[in-house]
Design an enzyme around this catalytic site. Structure first.
Site, short mmCIF file in Angstrom:
data_model
loop_
_atom_site.label_atom_id
_atom_site.label_comp_id
_atom_site.label_asym_id
_atom_site.label_seq_id
_atom_site.Cartn_x
_atom_site.Cartn_y
_atom_site.Cartn_z
N ASP A 257 32.91 64.90 35.21
CA ASP A 257 33.83 64.65 36.38
C ASP A 257 35.09 65.24 36.07
O ASP A 257 35.56 65.24 35.01
CB ASP A 257 33.96 63.19 36.51
CG ASP A 257 34.68 62.55 37.65
OD1 ASP A 257 35.51 63.41 38.23
OD2 ASP A 257 34.41 61.39 38.06
N LYS B 208 38.24 60.87 33.36
CA LYS B 208 37.51 59.79 33.57
C LYS B 208 36.24 59.79 32.88
O LYS B 208 35.69 58.64 32.23
CB LYS B 208 37.08 59.84 35.07
CG LYS B 208 38.10 59.36 35.97
CD LYS B 208 37.71 59.15 37.34
CE LYS B 208 38.92 58.82 38.44
NZ LYS B 208 38.47 58.56 39.81
N ARG C 173 38.99 49.01 40.47
CA ARG C 173 37.38 48.90 40.98
C ARG C 173 36.66 49.74 39.72
O ARG C 173 35.32 49.76 39.95
CB ARG C 173 37.24 49.62 42.06
CG ARG C 173 37.87 51.05 42.41
CD ARG C 173 37.90 51.37 43.84
NE ARG C 173 38.18 52.75 43.97
CZ ARG C 173 39.44 53.22 43.98
NH1 ARG C 173 40.54 52.30 43.95
NH2 ARG C 173 39.65 54.61 44.15
N ALA D 256 33.81 54.49 40.51
CA ALA D 256 33.33 53.26 40.25
C ALA D 256 31.82 53.14 39.98
O ALA D 256 31.26 52.28 39.38
CB ALA D 256 33.86 52.46 41.87
N CYS E 221 44.31 66.20 71.69
CA CYS E 221 45.29 65.99 72.73
C CYS E 221 45.82 64.65 72.65
O CYS E 221 47.02 64.30 72.84
CB CYS E 221 44.87 66.43 74.14
SG CYS E 221 43.31 65.46 74.59
N ASP F 185 31.44 60.75 45.69
CA ASP F 185 32.18 60.05 46.77
C ASP F 185 32.16 60.97 47.81
O ASP F 185 33.29 60.91 48.83
CB ASP F 185 33.62 59.68 46.30
CG ASP F 185 34.43 60.79 45.89
OD1 ASP F 185 34.00 61.81 45.82
OD2 ASP F 185 35.62 60.25 45.45
N ASN F 186 31.61 62.17 48.06
CA ASN F 186 31.76 63.05 49.06
C ASN F 186 30.33 63.65 49.50
O ASN F 186 29.63 63.90 48.50
CB ASN F 186 32.81 64.05 48.75
CG ASN F 186 32.53 65.06 47.80
OD1 ASN F 186 31.89 66.09 47.89
ND2 ASN F 186 32.86 64.89 46.61
#
Length: 624
Positions: free
Chosen positions: A71, A95, A82, A45, A199, A143-144
């Protein structure tokens, strides 16, 4: 009129000269834009919006300029809402290639190259030293955080401007990373996101997010990790067994147990076997485990402090009773059976994909053994006092027994047998992945009287989808492109740049000067994270120590990669002092410098004359 412009009759008005200056400045800037060499990482995006803007700005429109976009991802259907440069017919295509082609349609003069490489240590032969040294700026459209940190480290190493940005729903930010003027991206980190205790997720969920987190974990464990472990064993049994023996811990034992269970106790040969497996898993997860939990901790249990154990936020669970007439339960069994069949390569009958009488009868054929709760079962809670300690287990002894059993089982498998691990894919509505995860989560939600969710809502939570807002994306890229003008124009001070954080939902707009890098001083020297000391010549370790000694630094340790080349504490290391740094690195660190690189980097630990540690920059030895 003359007074309005501050001019005098008979003289050239001030505004005319100002316009002329602007025209000259604009011409020079446009020339720099056209000849710019930009590296853009990512074409999602943010990347699509960047490419559109860069094409309109005239970036890299001359033969001397170049825009490289990379990419490794391909276009999926969910991207179309988007990522505005993509169309339906582009689904499945790279992309970067599609985005670059669309950008050239906007500006045919754009000189762009599209690559499908992930920017990572594994592709440094593609994005080599010459590539980085030739760049004018780097634009992140990632994006990371992991990828951002890697690109940031390369920009610091090669001293290249990095224009960083990101979006999160209605929020967006833009950060300028300018060599020697600002801190780098990795200098500050966001606090980690709060996660529910394990837990809570495993035994005491109290909202649907907990149920979906657990469902995603179980999906990956049953359908991806365990089949991958099985293939790891089958592909090279001797290596797998040797690794298990070497580890000799509880984790190795658990892995062996899962492999044995998958190849023996839960092995499926027909689709009916897969239905049996799914039906028994339902009984295990949503009935037997709940019965065991409520047996260990009855509804009237008390904590060590005397408070009710099942007090908020804990919810007391109720076991489910399976019924093939319940559409949700039957759908879950069938979806799980289909995916189990895929992992074993078993053909799937047509009737299994629709809820009908035949499917219900197949599920009802399964014989479910009666369950009896056991005493002494350990269940991890947030109350350590209530956990029942179990006797220590000789992991090494159990592992040997499991290895023997696994080797016997492997002899019964057909030649060439392997499994097909399933990687979670949220965007394909026909692959039954979300049907299984939504079924897992909703059945668990029923156990704990938690409101259930539909498959779309489950996809958003389990797939960790954060809705992208076009206005936030446009704002982030617009802010970065404004700063790119400054970067390419050159000659700006740190106070000329701007970092921005905005939240369009509040609305909040925070614009500030970037933070300067931390400066370290030693005697008459000073440096920042942007500095890298270079030594030219094929020098020895002793010569390197002497070079640092001239700077008032006493080096006591030299390392390359993860290997120690020299340490003053080890007498044998003194034998290396008169050897070339490059030769010691080749022998000790197994460091073979690739042909495209003319140097190697070493990390040196130093002290000053008062024995205080001094953090010095990375030292690059140019031996070629």
């Amino acid at each position: 009129m003359a007074a309005m412009f501050g001019g005098i009759v008979g003289q050239e008005p001030e505004n005319t000269r100002y316009d002329a200056q602007i025209s000259v400045f604009g011409s020079k800037l446009q020339n720099k834009l056209e000849q710019a060499k930009i590296f853009m990482v990512g074409s999602g995006a943010l990347g699509c919006e960047f490419l559109k803007n860069l094409a309109l700005m005239g970036i890299s429109c001359s033969q001397n300029g170049k825009l490289t976009v990379t990419d490794d991802d391909v276009i999926e259907k969910s991207n179309l809402s988007r990522q505005f440069l993509f169309r339906d017919w582009n689904i499945g295509q790279p992309k970067s290639t599609v985005a670059a082609t669309a950008a050239m349609a906007i500006n045919p003069k754009l000189h762009v190259e599209a690559l499908q490489n992930r920017a990572s240590p594994e592709t440094e032969n593609v994005f080599n030293d010459a590539f980085w040294e030739n760049l004018d700026a780097v634009v992140n459209a990632l994006d990371n955080v992991t990828a951002r940190m890697y690109i940031d480290s390369r920009c610091v190493y090669f001293q290249k401007p990095l224009l960083e940005s990101g979006t999160l729903g209605a929020k967006c930010n833009a950060q300028m990373v300018i060599p020697h003027l600002t801190e780098n991206y990795g200098a500050s980190r966001d606090p980690p996101e709060k996660q529910a205790p394990m837990c809570t997720v495993h035994s005491f969920p109290h909202n649907i997010d907990h149920c979906l987190t657990w469902a995603r974990s179980e999906f990956e464990g049953l359908l991806e990790k365990t089949p991958t472990e099985v293939n790891g064993f089958l592909s090279n049994p001797s290596v797998y067994v040797a690794a298990a023996r070497t580890a000799g811990d509880a984790q190795a034992r658990d892995q062996l147990e899962r492999v044995i269970e998958c190849l023996h106790g839960d092995k499926c040969e027909t689709f009916q076997d897969c239905i049996t497996w799914a039906r028994l898993k339902f009984e295990d997860y949503f009935s037997n485990r709940v019965k065991q939990l409520t047996y260990t901790f009855p509804e009237d249990s008390m904590t060590s402090s005397g408070a009710p154990f099942w007090s908020a936020p804990k919810r007391f669970p109720r076991p489910l009773e399976f019924s093939s007439t319940d559409p949700s339960q039957l759908n879950f069994i069938l979806a799980a059976s289909i995916l189990r069949a895929e992992t074993f390569g078993i053909p799937i009958p047509d009737w299994a994909k629709t809820r009908n009488k035949v499917a219900a009868e197949a599920v009802d054929k399964v014989i479910v053994p009666e369950f009896q709760p056991k005493q002494g079962v350990k269940i991890v809670t947030d109350e350590k006092a209530t956990s029942i300690s179990s006797a220590s287990v000789d992991d090494a002894g159990v592992i040997e027994e499991l290895i023997t059993k696994l080797e016997q089982i492997s002899k019964t498998l057909p030649p060439g047998f392997h499994m097909n691990p399933i990687q979670f894919e949220k965007d394909d509505d026909t692959n039954f992945h979300m049907d299984v995860i939504a079924g897992f989560a909703n059945m668990r939600a029923r156990n704990y009287s938690i409101p259930e969710v539909d498959k779309l809502k489950a996809k958003f939570i389990a797939g960790r989808i954060i809705p992208a807002i076009a206005t936030a994306t446009a704002m982030a890229t617009g802010l970065v492109c404004l700063e790119l003008y400054k970067v390419l124009a050159g000659g700006h001070k740190v106070e000329d740049y701007r970092n921005t954080f905005a939240n369009l939902a509040i609305p909040l707009f925070s614009i500030a000067e970037p933070v300067p890098p931390k400066t370290i001083k030693h005697k008459d020297l000073s440096w920042t994270v942007w500095d890298r000391w270079t030594v030219t010549g094929n020098i020895t370790l002793r010569e390197l120590l002497e070079w640092l000694k001239e700077k008032g630094l006493n080096a006591y340790s030299i390392s390359c990669g993860t290997s120690l080349l020299y340490n003053s504490m080890f007498p044998r290391h003194k034998e290396r002092l008169d050897r070339k740094v490059a030769d010691v690195a080749r022998e000790v660190a197994k460091m073979e410098v690739p042909s495209y690189r003319r140097h190697l980097d070493v990390v040196v630990a130093c002290e000053d004359d008062d024995d205080n540690d001094v953090d010095i920059p990375l030292v690059s030895v140019y031996f070629r």
